[in-house]
Structure formats: structure tokens, C-alpha cells
Design a protein around this motif. Sequence first.
Motif, PDB file in Angstrom:
ATOM      1  N   GLY A 148     -10.969 -34.619  46.936  1.00  0.00           N
ATOM      2  CA  GLY A 148     -10.389 -33.611  46.080  1.00  0.00           C
ATOM      3  C   GLY A 148     -10.829 -33.670  44.638  1.00  0.00           C
ATOM      4  O   GLY A 148     -10.304 -32.939  43.792  1.00  0.00           O
ATOM      5  N   ARG A 149     -11.796 -34.519  44.319  1.00  0.00           N
ATOM      6  CA  ARG A 149     -12.276 -34.610  42.947  1.00  0.00           C
ATOM      7  C   ARG A 149     -13.188 -33.431  42.631  1.00  0.00           C
ATOM      8  O   ARG A 149     -13.782 -32.847  43.521  1.00  0.00           O
ATOM      9  CB  ARG A 149     -13.010 -35.933  42.723  1.00  0.00           C
ATOM     10  N   LEU A 150     -13.289 -33.130  41.363  1.00  0.00           N
ATOM     11  CA  LEU A 150     -14.076 -31.975  40.935  1.00  0.00           C
ATOM     12  C   LEU A 150     -15.418 -32.420  40.359  1.00  0.00           C
ATOM     13  O   LEU A 150     -15.505 -33.410  39.640  1.00  0.00           O
ATOM     14  CB  LEU A 150     -13.304 -31.174  39.891  1.00  0.00           C
ATOM     15  N   ASP A 151     -16.459 -31.667  40.688  1.00  0.00           N
ATOM     16  CA  ASP A 151     -17.790 -31.935  40.174  1.00  0.00           C
ATOM     17  C   ASP A 151     -18.389 -30.616  39.708  1.00  0.00           C
ATOM     18  O   ASP A 151     -17.756 -29.557  39.828  1.00  0.00           O
ATOM     19  CB  ASP A 151     -18.662 -32.579  41.254  1.00  0.00           C
ATOM     20  N   VAL A 152     -19.599 -30.653  39.201  1.00  0.00           N
ATOM     21  CA  VAL A 152     -20.264 -29.452  38.716  1.00  0.00           C
ATOM     22  C   VAL A 152     -21.640 -29.351  39.368  1.00  0.00           C
ATOM     23  O   VAL A 152     -22.358 -30.339  39.462  1.00  0.00           O
ATOM     24  CB  VAL A 152     -20.427 -29.480  37.178  1.00  0.00           C
ATOM     25  N   ALA A 153     -21.989 -28.160  39.823  1.00  0.00           N
ATOM     26  CA  ALA A 153     -23.303 -27.926  40.438  1.00  0.00           C
ATOM     27  C   ALA A 153     -23.977 -26.773  39.697  1.00  0.00           C
ATOM     28  O   ALA A 153     -23.943 -25.617  40.143  1.00  0.00           O
ATOM     29  CB  ALA A 153     -23.160 -27.612  41.923  1.00  0.00           C
ATOM     30  N   SER A 185     -14.853 -34.192  27.873  1.00  0.00           N
ATOM     31  CA  SER A 185     -13.586 -34.500  28.537  1.00  0.00           C
ATOM     32  C   SER A 185     -13.830 -35.509  29.651  1.00  0.00           C
ATOM     33  O   SER A 185     -14.943 -35.650  30.160  1.00  0.00           O
ATOM     34  CB  SER A 185     -12.967 -33.227  29.115  1.00  0.00           C
ATOM     35  N   SER A 186     -12.788 -36.229  30.025  1.00  0.00           N
ATOM     36  CA  SER A 186     -12.919 -37.197  31.117  1.00  0.00           C
ATOM     37  C   SER A 186     -13.285 -36.497  32.424  1.00  0.00           C
ATOM     38  O   SER A 186     -13.923 -37.082  33.293  1.00  0.00           O
ATOM     39  CB  SER A 186     -11.610 -37.980  31.286  1.00  0.00           C
ATOM     40  N   LEU A 187     -12.917 -35.225  32.551  1.00  0.00           N
ATOM     41  CA  LEU A 187     -13.235 -34.454  33.752  1.00  0.00           C
ATOM     42  C   LEU A 187     -14.727 -34.220  33.893  1.00  0.00           C
ATOM     43  O   LEU A 187     -15.260 -34.186  35.011  1.00  0.00           O
ATOM     44  CB  LEU A 187     -12.496 -33.110  33.709  1.00  0.00           C
ATOM     45  N   ARG A 188     -15.431 -34.083  32.775  1.00  0.00           N
ATOM     46  CA  ARG A 188     -16.868 -33.762  32.812  1.00  0.00           C
ATOM     47  C   ARG A 188     -17.759 -34.964  32.491  1.00  0.00           C
ATOM     48  O   ARG A 188     -18.979 -34.860  32.606  1.00  0.00           O
ATOM     49  CB  ARG A 188     -17.178 -32.657  31.797  1.00  0.00           C
ATOM     50  N   ARG A 189     -17.167 -36.080  32.097  1.00  0.00           N
ATOM     51  CA  ARG A 189     -17.959 -37.223  31.650  1.00  0.00           C
ATOM     52  C   ARG A 189     -18.931 -37.707  32.728  1.00  0.00           C
ATOM     53  O   ARG A 189     -20.112 -37.931  32.446  1.00  0.00           O
ATOM     54  CB  ARG A 189     -17.032 -38.371  31.252  1.00  0.00           C
ATOM     55  N   PRO A 204     -25.111 -42.671  24.663  1.00  0.00           N
ATOM     56  CA  PRO A 204     -23.860 -42.917  25.389  1.00  0.00           C
ATOM     57  C   PRO A 204     -23.046 -41.633  25.529  1.00  0.00           C
ATOM     58  O   PRO A 204     -23.076 -40.767  24.649  1.00  0.00           O
ATOM     59  CB  PRO A 204     -23.137 -43.932  24.499  1.00  0.00           C
ATOM     60  N   VAL A 205     -22.337 -41.513  26.631  1.00  0.00           N
ATOM     61  CA  VAL A 205     -21.431 -40.380  26.845  1.00  0.00           C
ATOM     62  C   VAL A 205     -20.013 -40.941  26.919  1.00  0.00           C
ATOM     63  O   VAL A 205     -19.713 -41.769  27.781  1.00  0.00           O
ATOM     64  CB  VAL A 205     -21.767 -39.612  28.137  1.00  0.00           C
ATOM     65  N   LEU A 206     -19.168 -40.515  26.024  1.00  0.00           N
ATOM     66  CA  LEU A 206     -17.795 -40.998  25.959  1.00  0.00           C
ATOM     67  C   LEU A 206     -16.829 -39.861  26.249  1.00  0.00           C
ATOM     68  O   LEU A 206     -17.113 -38.701  25.970  1.00  0.00           O
ATOM     69  CB  LEU A 206     -17.492 -41.568  24.576  1.00  0.00           C
ATOM     70  N   SER A 207     -15.692 -40.222  26.797  1.00  0.00           N
ATOM     71  CA  SER A 207     -14.622 -39.241  26.932  1.00  0.00           C
ATOM     72  C   SER A 207     -13.768 -39.305  25.665  1.00  0.00           C
ATOM     73  O   SER A 207     -13.810 -40.282  24.919  1.00  0.00           O
ATOM     74  CB  SER A 207     -13.761 -39.546  28.158  1.00  0.00           C
ATOM     75  N   PHE A 208     -12.988 -38.253  25.438  1.00  0.00           N
ATOM     76  CA  PHE A 208     -12.120 -38.251  24.267  1.00  0.00           C
ATOM     77  C   PHE A 208     -11.141 -39.426  24.329  1.00  0.00           C
ATOM     78  O   PHE A 208     -10.765 -39.999  23.302  1.00  0.00           O
ATOM     79  CB  PHE A 208     -11.361 -36.929  24.176  1.00  0.00           C
ATOM     80  N   GLU A 209     -10.736 -39.793  25.560  1.00  0.00           N
ATOM     81  CA  GLU A 209      -9.805 -40.902  25.729  1.00  0.00           C
ATOM     82  C   GLU A 209     -10.452 -42.225  25.320  1.00  0.00           C
ATOM     83  O   GLU A 209      -9.796 -43.104  24.748  1.00  0.00           O
ATOM     84  CB  GLU A 209      -9.330 -40.984  27.181  1.00  0.00           C
TER      85      GLU A 209
END
Length: 225
Positions: A148-153, A185-189, A204-209
Motif C-alpha cells: 500500500g505504499r505510494l511511489d512515482v512513475a 517531503s518524506s513521501l517523495r524522498r 544528499p536528499v533530506l526530508s523536512f522531518e
Amino acid sequence: DSYLIEITTDILQQKDPATKRGFLVDKVLDTAGQKGTGKWTSTSALDLGIPANSIAEAVFARCLSALKDERVAASKKLKGPKVKEIKGKKKLVEAIHDALYSSKICAYAQGFQLVAELTRPDGTLPLIQLAPEWEDRFATYQVEAERGRLDVALPPDLFNALTGAAAAAVSAAQEKGIAPAIVTSSLRRRFLRTALAARQIAAPVLSFEEVGTEARPALVGTVAA
């Protein structure tokens, strides 16, 4: 919570569907490939002089596993270390728990140290953010992955546009003597890290968190849409 830990749990419980005996993991060839994310993160840590041991050793373990023929040949001449058997399910579970807990502490500590190293003498953290239009595109091409996790294509043209714009933003900052991180966002990291690694963009790629509330972010560029 950890995506990798969750799927590892599922994998280890899978029975062999062909023989109906034993577990499937025991039938899998003990070699692993690479996607490049760990390598890229380790390279960034080395460039900054940060000991990201946990990630680097995982990359080395993958590289070593790929040397199947060499390992088989070496096993005929070299004896490995003695393995101390842990008897009893309760003790085994406790040992695995302690090892996992320790590794997570180390990984988080190394991640925060990486953020600290990126912080400039004036206390600011140089960041590159994505133009708002990218989130709209991510949402348009969002797909559901396992569990159920979301990804991007993204289609090839948009993928190339994203990585090209990211490379340009990072390069522009570096020309000014700035070593930036890209924040999202952590969703897109996870997707963004994989995309940049595919194009060998060393930032480096960081999330806002991960940036946290104590950091003083300074915007030094934008990934244009």
C-alpha cells in the motif's frame, strides 16, 4: 517503522511454493545487485568526511555477495570464523531485536551527523527545494507499490526534466562554493533519492522531518519545473 524491515519480515516467512517444504529464502542465490542509492549516500558521506559506516558496510556486503565464484573458491581454502549458536527462540529474538535496535540508532546518528556537517559556519543549512509544480506532477503519476505504499512513475520526458533541473540547481550552488542538500517531503524522498542516484547527481536528499526544527534552513536554489 521501516519499510525494509517490514518486507524482510514478509520474505523470511514465505514458504517454498515449489516443494512446499522449507522456506523460500533458503533457495535464493546469495548474490545481490545494486540500485545505487547506498553507493551514492556513502559517496556523499565520504566527500564530507562523515563515517556513515552502517550504509557503507551494507554496500560493501552487496559487492562481496556478487563475487560468488571467488567466495566459493576461497571457501575451499579458508575457514570462516566459528559461529556461536544462540539456543532458544526467546534468546534468538532478543539478540535480533538488540542488533536491529543498535543498527537503527547508528543509522540515525550518522544521518544527523551528515546534516550537521552540511551546516555552514553561520549555522544555516543550505537547501534546494523543488518547485511546487513537481508535487502536482508526482501526484498525477503516483502509483501504489507493495504494502500500500505510494511511489512515482514519471514518463521519460518528465523524469529527464526533473533530474536535469536538479543537476543544474546543484551545479549552480556548487559553483558558488556551496554544498547543498535537496529537501522534499518524506513521501517523495525515496523516489527522489533513487532518481538522482540514477543520474549520478551527488547531493544528499533530506526530508523536512530530517532537517528538524532546530536547523536554520537557507534556500540556495530551486529545482525548476
